[in-house]
Design a protein around this motif. Structure first.
Motif, PDB file in Angstrom:
ATOM      1  N   ILE A   7       0.888  -1.223   0.254  1.00  0.00           N
ATOM      2  CA  ILE A   7      -0.066  -0.068  -0.215  1.00  0.00           C
ATOM      3  C   ILE A   7       1.194   1.432  -0.040  1.00  0.00           C
ATOM      4  N   ILE A   8       1.915   1.026   0.741  1.00  0.00           N
ATOM      5  CA  ILE A   8       3.242   2.255   1.135  1.00  0.00           C
ATOM      6  C   ILE A   8       3.570   2.402  -0.434  1.00  0.00           C
ATOM      7  N   GLY A   9       3.979   1.454  -0.909  1.00  0.00           N
ATOM      8  CA  GLY A   9       4.889   1.626  -2.522  1.00  0.00           C
ATOM      9  C   GLY A   9       3.390   2.268  -3.175  1.00  0.00           C
ATOM     10  N   PRO A  49      12.288   7.175  -3.261  1.00  0.00           N
ATOM     11  CA  PRO A  49      11.202   7.620  -2.753  1.00  0.00           C
ATOM     12  C   PRO A  49      11.222   6.334  -1.410  1.00  0.00           C
ATOM     13  N   MET A  50      10.161   5.207  -2.106  1.00  0.00           N
ATOM     14  CA  MET A  50       9.186   5.048  -1.264  1.00  0.00           C
ATOM     15  C   MET A  50       9.835   3.658  -0.930  1.00  0.00           C
ATOM     16  N   LEU A  51      10.791   2.900  -1.760  1.00  0.00           N
ATOM     17  CA  LEU A  51      11.536   1.680  -1.572  1.00  0.00           C
ATOM     18  C   LEU A  51      12.110   2.195  -0.049  1.00  0.00           C
ATOM     19  N   VAL A  52      12.915   3.481   0.066  1.00  0.00           N
ATOM     20  CA  VAL A  52      13.586   3.845   1.132  1.00  0.00           C
ATOM     21  C   VAL A  52      12.697   3.878   3.215  1.00  0.00           C
ATOM     22  N   ILE A  53      11.576   5.035   2.082  1.00  0.00           N
ATOM     23  CA  ILE A  53      10.119   5.020   3.057  1.00  0.00           C
ATOM     24  C   ILE A  53      10.606   2.989   3.327  1.00  0.00           C
ATOM     25  N   SER A 184       7.945  -4.746  -1.279  1.00  0.00           N
ATOM     26  CA  SER A 184       8.413  -3.260  -1.664  1.00  0.00           C
ATOM     27  C   SER A 184       8.397  -2.558  -2.321  1.00  0.00           C
ATOM     28  N   LEU A 185       8.841  -3.056  -3.401  1.00  0.00           N
ATOM     29  CA  LEU A 185       9.526  -2.530  -4.994  1.00  0.00           C
ATOM     30  C   LEU A 185       8.482  -2.930  -6.134  1.00  0.00           C
TER      31      LEU A 185
END
Length: 265
Positions: A7-9, A49-53, A184-185
């Motif tokens: 969801i974040i990604g 960015p989302m990968l780091v988050i 995540s990716l």
């Protein structure tokens, strides 16, 4: 955790895509695609960015330091990919061509990418391998997986389709921590997919390098030597084939592959 990072990604990448497109266009980071249309290139930076988050979230809940190796590989290859996207010459093509230039005393961005990527792959291999044989196999596996997605990235959506297929195969055949890393990716890649398949942007080497090395690291870290050796032989075979023949022509000559390649454009 898989649902959380997905969801974040997905949502995070969907949100930031317009900002990154505008930034690249305003900075004149554009290139003509195969249809001769100028579109933003190096859009693969939108995956970071989302990968780091997501990495922050994963590291908070898991104490496994392996994620640092994973992030090192991805960010390193994104860096060299951006360099190739911005200043790379298209006069020399193919891994063989760049290595020939290097041996003749001329450094191309492709040659630099091959050397730099090789050392990145070696560092990761040393970090996760048990012995010399493991190091050798894993280094080649990571390096060739990285270049594989680059080879596919010649038509809209092709590289992402190839990456998604392999990522899902890995997801099905492994367990635990690395499944979370895949999602995540993959979540960010799926969010970006429409931009790529509709030829609105090119992820460039900044994206294809990231996708390729992520597959290589996951494969190297999860399978026994027999399975990794089989995968490595397949990768070597693909690279030899694509040095001799055009991958696009091979795909276009096969009805099933051609249909899948054009699906969604």
């Amino acid at each position: 955790m898989i649902y959380i990072v997905f969801i974040i990604g997905l949502l995070g990448t969907l949100f930031i895509i317009p900002y990154f497109k505008d930034m690249l266009i305003e900075s004149n980071i554009v290139r003509k695609n195969y249809l001769n249309n100028e579109i933003p290139v190096s859009m693969g930076i939108v995956f970071l960015p989302m990968l780091v988050i997501n990495a922050i979230v994963i590291r908070y809940f898991y104490t496994n330091n392996y994620i640092y190796i994973y992030l090192f590989g991805i960010i390193s290859m994104a860096f060299i990919g951006i360099i190739d996207d911005l200043i790379g010459s298209r006069n020399v093509t193919g891994l063989k061509g760049h290595l020939k230039s290097l041996l003749s005393g001329k450094l191309t961005t492709g040659g630099f990418k091959a050397l730099f990527g090789g050392f990145v792959a070696l560092f990761i291999s040393v970090s996760i391998s048990k012995d010399i044989v493991d190091i050798f196999v894993n280094t080649l596996l990571i390096a060739l997986f990285t270049n594989l997605i680059n080879l596919l990235d010649l038509r809209p959506g092709r590289a992402i389709k190839g990456y998604t297929l392999v990522a899902l195969l890995l997801f099905i055949n492994i367990k635990g921590y690395d499944r979370v890393l895949i999602i995540s990716l993959l979540s960010s890649v799926l969010a970006y997919f429409k931009e790529d398949i509709k030829a609105k942007a090119m992820m460039g080497d900044a994206g294809s390098n990231v996708l390729g090395i992520s597959l290589g690291i996951i494969a190297a870290n999860n399978f026994d030597i027999q399975i990794r050796s089989i995968i490595l032989i397949l990768l070597i075979g693909i690279h030899i084939l694509t040095e001799k023949y055009s991958l696009t022509k091979i795909i276009e000559s096969n009805k099933v592959l051609n249909y899948l390649d054009k699906l969604g454009r």
